[in-house]
Motif scaffolding. Structure first.
Motif, PDB file in Angstrom:
ATOM      1  N   TYR A 208       4.535  -0.954  -2.347  1.00 11.56           N
ATOM      2  CA  TYR A 208       3.659  -0.645  -1.213  1.00 11.56           C
ATOM      3  C   TYR A 208       3.154  -1.927  -0.562  1.00 11.56           C
ATOM      4  O   TYR A 208       3.187  -2.068   0.658  1.00 11.56           O
ATOM      5  CB  TYR A 208       2.479   0.230  -1.646  1.00 11.56           C
ATOM      6  CG  TYR A 208       1.434   0.317  -0.552  1.00 11.56           C
ATOM      7  CD1 TYR A 208       1.722   0.979   0.628  1.00 11.56           C
ATOM      8  CD2 TYR A 208       0.210  -0.333  -0.669  1.00 11.56           C
ATOM      9  CE1 TYR A 208       0.809   1.023   1.666  1.00 11.56           C
ATOM     10  CE2 TYR A 208      -0.716  -0.302   0.360  1.00 11.56           C
ATOM     11  CZ  TYR A 208      -0.415   0.382   1.528  1.00 11.56           C
ATOM     12  OH  TYR A 208      -1.316   0.402   2.547  1.00 11.56           O
ATOM     13  N   THR A 211       5.857  -3.616   1.386  1.00 17.03           N
ATOM     14  CA  THR A 211       6.158  -2.884   2.617  1.00 17.03           C
ATOM     15  C   THR A 211       5.082  -3.145   3.655  1.00 17.03           C
ATOM     16  O   THR A 211       5.380  -3.467   4.816  1.00 17.03           O
ATOM     17  CB  THR A 211       6.268  -1.381   2.328  1.00 17.03           C
ATOM     18  OG1 THR A 211       7.174  -1.185   1.259  1.00 17.03           O
ATOM     19  CG2 THR A 211       6.748  -0.629   3.539  1.00 17.03           C
ATOM     20  N   ALA A 212       3.822  -3.040   3.237  1.00 19.97           N
ATOM     21  CA  ALA A 212       2.717  -3.269   4.170  1.00 19.97           C
ATOM     22  C   ALA A 212       2.773  -4.693   4.715  1.00 19.97           C
ATOM     23  O   ALA A 212       2.665  -4.912   5.925  1.00 19.97           O
ATOM     24  CB  ALA A 212       1.382  -3.018   3.465  1.00 19.97           C
ATOM     25  N   PHE A 215       5.876  -5.135   7.049  1.00 26.17           N
ATOM     26  CA  PHE A 215       5.753  -4.316   8.253  1.00 26.17           C
ATOM     27  C   PHE A 215       4.715  -4.922   9.205  1.00 26.17           C
ATOM     28  O   PHE A 215       4.977  -5.098  10.392  1.00 26.17           O
ATOM     29  CB  PHE A 215       5.378  -2.879   7.875  1.00 26.17           C
ATOM     30  CG  PHE A 215       5.127  -2.011   9.058  1.00 26.17           C
ATOM     31  CD1 PHE A 215       6.183  -1.665   9.899  1.00 26.17           C
ATOM     32  CD2 PHE A 215       3.855  -1.561   9.373  1.00 26.17           C
ATOM     33  CE1 PHE A 215       5.969  -0.884  11.014  1.00 26.17           C
ATOM     34  CE2 PHE A 215       3.631  -0.779  10.480  1.00 26.17           C
ATOM     35  CZ  PHE A 215       4.697  -0.438  11.309  1.00 26.17           C
ATOM     36  N   ASN A 234      -2.999  -1.533  17.654  1.00 22.86           N
ATOM     37  CA  ASN A 234      -3.415  -0.160  17.908  1.00 22.86           C
ATOM     38  C   ASN A 234      -4.188   0.332  16.690  1.00 22.86           C
ATOM     39  O   ASN A 234      -3.715   0.223  15.561  1.00 22.86           O
ATOM     40  CB  ASN A 234      -2.183   0.711  18.138  1.00 22.86           C
ATOM     41  CG  ASN A 234      -2.558   2.102  18.574  1.00 22.86           C
ATOM     42  OD1 ASN A 234      -3.355   2.762  17.923  1.00 22.86           O
ATOM     43  ND2 ASN A 234      -1.996   2.537  19.686  1.00 22.86           N
ATOM     44  N   LEU A 235      -5.372   0.854  16.948  1.00 22.76           N
ATOM     45  CA  LEU A 235      -6.237   1.254  15.840  1.00 22.76           C
ATOM     46  C   LEU A 235      -5.632   2.389  15.023  1.00 22.76           C
ATOM     47  O   LEU A 235      -5.839   2.469  13.804  1.00 22.76           O
ATOM     48  CB  LEU A 235      -7.610   1.660  16.387  1.00 22.76           C
ATOM     49  CG  LEU A 235      -8.716   1.853  15.356  1.00 22.76           C
ATOM     50  CD1 LEU A 235      -8.871   0.623  14.496  1.00 22.76           C
ATOM     51  CD2 LEU A 235     -10.034   2.165  16.052  1.00 22.76           C
ATOM     52  N   ALA A 236      -4.844   3.251  15.680  1.00 21.79           N
ATOM     53  CA  ALA A 236      -4.241   4.358  14.952  1.00 21.79           C
ATOM     54  C   ALA A 236      -3.239   3.830  13.925  1.00 21.79           C
ATOM     55  O   ALA A 236      -3.167   4.310  12.794  1.00 21.79           O
ATOM     56  CB  ALA A 236      -3.537   5.307  15.918  1.00 21.79           C
ATOM     57  N   VAL A 237      -2.483   2.800  14.319  1.00 17.75           N
ATOM     58  CA  VAL A 237      -1.476   2.233  13.421  1.00 17.75           C
ATOM     59  C   VAL A 237      -2.153   1.561  12.225  1.00 17.75           C
ATOM     60  O   VAL A 237      -1.818   1.831  11.071  1.00 17.75           O
ATOM     61  CB  VAL A 237      -0.591   1.221  14.178  1.00 17.75           C
ATOM     62  CG1 VAL A 237       0.354   0.522  13.222  1.00 17.75           C
ATOM     63  CG2 VAL A 237       0.188   1.930  15.272  1.00 17.75           C
ATOM     64  N   VAL A 240      -3.662   4.109   9.964  1.00 23.01           N
ATOM     65  CA  VAL A 240      -2.706   4.750   9.055  1.00 23.01           C
ATOM     66  C   VAL A 240      -2.428   3.838   7.862  1.00 23.01           C
ATOM     67  O   VAL A 240      -2.386   4.290   6.710  1.00 23.01           O
ATOM     68  CB  VAL A 240      -1.408   5.101   9.810  1.00 23.01           C
ATOM     69  CG1 VAL A 240      -0.298   5.443   8.840  1.00 23.01           C
ATOM     70  CG2 VAL A 240      -1.645   6.252  10.763  1.00 23.01           C
ATOM     71  N   LEU A 241      -2.263   2.555   8.127  1.00 19.96           N
ATOM     72  CA  LEU A 241      -1.999   1.611   7.038  1.00 19.96           C
ATOM     73  C   LEU A 241      -3.171   1.573   6.056  1.00 19.96           C
ATOM     74  O   LEU A 241      -2.972   1.616   4.838  1.00 19.96           O
ATOM     75  CB  LEU A 241      -1.740   0.212   7.600  1.00 19.96           C
ATOM     76  CG  LEU A 241      -0.419   0.046   8.348  1.00 19.96           C
ATOM     77  CD1 LEU A 241      -0.421  -1.239   9.152  1.00 19.96           C
ATOM     78  CD2 LEU A 241       0.744   0.073   7.380  1.00 19.96           C
ATOM     79  N   PHE A 244      -3.232   4.587   3.938  1.00 19.03           N
ATOM     80  CA  PHE A 244      -2.296   4.521   2.810  1.00 19.03           C
ATOM     81  C   PHE A 244      -2.918   3.754   1.652  1.00 19.03           C
ATOM     82  O   PHE A 244      -2.834   4.172   0.494  1.00 19.03           O
ATOM     83  CB  PHE A 244      -0.980   3.872   3.247  1.00 19.03           C
ATOM     84  CG  PHE A 244       0.016   4.863   3.759  1.00 19.03           C
ATOM     85  CD1 PHE A 244       0.867   5.503   2.894  1.00 19.03           C
ATOM     86  CD2 PHE A 244       0.077   5.166   5.107  1.00 19.03           C
ATOM     87  CE1 PHE A 244       1.785   6.434   3.359  1.00 19.03           C
ATOM     88  CE2 PHE A 244       0.992   6.089   5.587  1.00 19.03           C
ATOM     89  CZ  PHE A 244       1.841   6.732   4.716  1.00 19.03           C
ATOM     90  N   PHE A 295      -6.613  -4.629  13.565  1.00 13.71           N
ATOM     91  CA  PHE A 295      -6.507  -4.179  14.955  1.00 13.71           C
ATOM     92  C   PHE A 295      -7.205  -5.163  15.902  1.00 13.71           C
ATOM     93  O   PHE A 295      -6.643  -5.593  16.906  1.00 13.71           O
ATOM     94  CB  PHE A 295      -7.121  -2.774  15.066  1.00 13.71           C
ATOM     95  CG  PHE A 295      -7.687  -2.453  16.405  1.00 13.71           C
ATOM     96  CD1 PHE A 295      -6.844  -2.183  17.468  1.00 13.71           C
ATOM     97  CD2 PHE A 295      -9.061  -2.423  16.619  1.00 13.71           C
ATOM     98  CE1 PHE A 295      -7.351  -1.889  18.716  1.00 13.71           C
ATOM     99  CE2 PHE A 295      -9.577  -2.137  17.856  1.00 13.71           C
ATOM    100  CZ  PHE A 295      -8.727  -1.868  18.913  1.00 13.71           C
TER     101      PHE A 295
END
Lengths: 399, 171
Positions: A208, A211-212, A215, A234-237, A240-241, A244, A295
């Protein structure tokens, strides 16, 4: 002597490279600003449009590609329907959607045509004529940038993994720039981020964290590429991270973690009711901070660069063309500087996010008794370490 | 209006969250299966093999040191042994030489003694023989004297002649 010249050459090369990256990063933007902003009043709009998410990808100065729109709609009859369109324009052409733009509703086909012709439809809010919009699942540019970053990560690491599978690097030394570079980062994440912060269980969370890290790194670096942007702005992205990280920390949390939250140790019983909400809030806020930090850093970089370029157009509007021409050089140099900083920040933020994720996961999976034991050991180690250090200091003083 | 636009910077679009979660999960899965697992496995194996090799090398070095020390010890011992043997041999040789010398000396002395005794005996023999010869000659002279009825002068002459005929030696 030879070493120094080599280092100097290396620096020169790095500097050159930075300059090239920065130039590429900023070159199309004045073009776009010039194209769209008829006057300085449009600059902040342009600036935000290029930083915010949108339903298009620009390949300036050539074309703007509209992205597919997907709407999950609840029909008046009460059933669910998924509307899929190739672009925003085709959604509006289908006659099933109306657009809201700057507080005005565009309904008739003629009005919508006008909106599309003015290129404002991409910034408009779409609503179905019948039924109720439940979820706007449209593909956005930030999603596309994230997807490109994800594909790049896959395209880089799967061939590297193939090499390891073939045995290169398994029994022999790694070969080639790609494998060596990849290994440096992987080993860095493992030995400097995961293991010191999580301890024994580090290897379970390493996939994980890797990947984080990659990415985010690739997303951040894409922010330096012209026409692309950082999905991490983007705050949504980033949310999401962080989610996780939160989920992994929650799923793998040890009993001691929950005990620590719901029955904080080391405080009198009457303080516990105060501490429990604080602990729970802390759990959420630290993950929220994780998302916001990444962000904000990435967005700020983009905004600063665009603002510096926008300065030229502001000056053009306020003081005339000559002043604008004169201001280009400092403006461009500052942008170059900020671009170099952004390159640095791309790595630092990927590192910081991964580090904090590892820290939070480590906090929640740690077993208390064990942790205490470790702390004691660490304490002893530092004590032992302190003795030779003072000896060295004494030796240094005597010397 | 700009504020409304600026709000879009911090908007949390549910659609994006959905797609992003899906994509990230997929990325996590693909990377885990096709990248991280083999890479981390290979790195672990390599590190273990390097570790094992280092330990083996260390062990081999220690062994080599031990063998070297052993060899050194054996060599020293052999050297000492050789020196001892050499010393003993030298002493033995010296002893033998002395013995031989002693023997030779004794032999020479014996030979000298023998030679002296021989000479003595030979001298004695020669004297005895001389005595016998002198006696014979005296007897022969006495005979001659007796035969030629001798007067006193003649006898004296004869005796003188005889004495003259004797070789001029002390003994």
């Amino acid at each position: 002597m030879g070493d120094r010249t080599q280092i100097q050459q290396g620096w020169r090369r790095t500097g050159l490279w930075l300059a090239v990256v920065a130039l590429f990063g900023l070159m199309p933007r004045p073009l776009l600003a010039a194209e769209e902003g008829e006057g300085s009043e449009n600059i902040s709009e342009v600036l935000i449009h290029h930083t915010a998410d949108g339903y298009y990808v620009t390949l300036e100065p050539f074309v703007t590609i509209e992205l597919p729109r997907l709407f999950l709609v609840r029909t008046p009859e009460g059933s669910w329907r998924l509307d899929v369109f190739g672009s925003t324009a085709s959604a509006l052409h289908s006659d099933r959607y109306v657009a809201d733009y700057e507080g005005q509703r565009y309904e008739s086909p003629a009005e919508l045509e006008e909106l599309i012709a003015a290129h404002h439809h991409l910034y408009a809010e779409l609503h179905p004529r019948e039924g109720e919009l439940v979820l706007d699942l449209s593909i956005t540019r930030h999603y596309m940038f994230g997807l490109i970053a994800a594909l790049l990560v896959l395209a880089l690491f799967i061939p590297v993994a193939q090499r390891y599978r073939k045995g290169i690097g398994r029994t022999t030394a790694p070969r080639g720039v790609l494998q060596n570079l990849a290994e440096v980062f992987i080993v860095f994440v493992r030995d400097e981020i995961a293991r010191p912060n999580i301890g024994e269980k580090a290897d379970r969370f390493l996939p994980y964290l890797l990947t984080a890290f990659f990415f985010i790194l690739f997303c951040n670096l894409l922010g330096l590429v012209p026409n692309l942007g950082a999905a991490t702005s983007n705050l949504a992205v980033t949310g999401v991270l962080a989610l996780f990280t939160f989920l992994i920390g929650t799923i793998y949390a040890s009993k001691d973690h929950w005990k620590h939250i719901f029955w904080p140790p080391g405080v009198p019983v009457y303080v516990k009711p105060i501490l429990i909400p604080v602990e729970i809030m802390g759990l959420f806020t630290r993950h929220a901070a994780l998302a916001i930090r990444l962000f904000a850093n990435m967005t700020a970089g983009t905004l600063v660069i665009l603002s510096l370029i926008g300065l030229i157009f502001m000056i053009n509007a306020l003081f005339g063309a000559l002043a604008a021409w004169l201001s280009t050089l400092p403006s461009v140099l500052l942008t170059l500087f900020i671009s170099a900083i952004k390159l640095l920040v791309a790595f630092i933020q990927a590192y910081v996010f991964t580090l904090l994720s590892a820290l939070f996961i480590g906090m929640s999976v740690a077993e208390h008794g064990h942790e205490h034991h470790e702390h004691e050991e660490e304490g002893n180690e530092t004590v032992v370490h302190a003795v030779p250090t003072s000896d060295e200091a004494q030796v240094a003083v005597h010397g | 209006m700009n504020l409304i636009l600026a709000a879009s910077l911090v908007s949390l679009e549910p659609g994006l969250i959905f797609w992003k979660s899906l994509t990230f999960l997929l990325l996590l899965f693909l990377l885990y299966k096709f990248a991280w697992k083999p890479i981390l496995q290979a790195l672990k194996e390599r590190e273990e093999s390097i570790d094992a090799s280092l330990r083996r090398a260390e062990r081999a070095l220690a062994e080599a040191r031990q063998i070297q020390a052993e060899n050194e010890r054996i060599r020293r011992e052999a050297e000492q042994e050789a020196q001892r043997i050499l010393r003993e041999a030298r002493e033995e040789a010296e002893r033998l030489r002395q013995e031989e010398l002693q023997k030779t000396r004794v032999q020479i002395q014996q030979m000298q003694a023998q030679a002296r005794a021989e000479i003595e005996r030979e001298k004695q023999g020669a004297l005895d023989e001389l005595r016998a010869v002198v006696a014979d000659l005296a007897i022969q002279a006495a005979e001659k004297i007796l035969r030629e009825s001798l007067d006193a002068d003649r006898q004296r002459r004869l005796v003188e002649q005889f004495l003259e005929s004797l070789p001029a030696s002390k003994n």
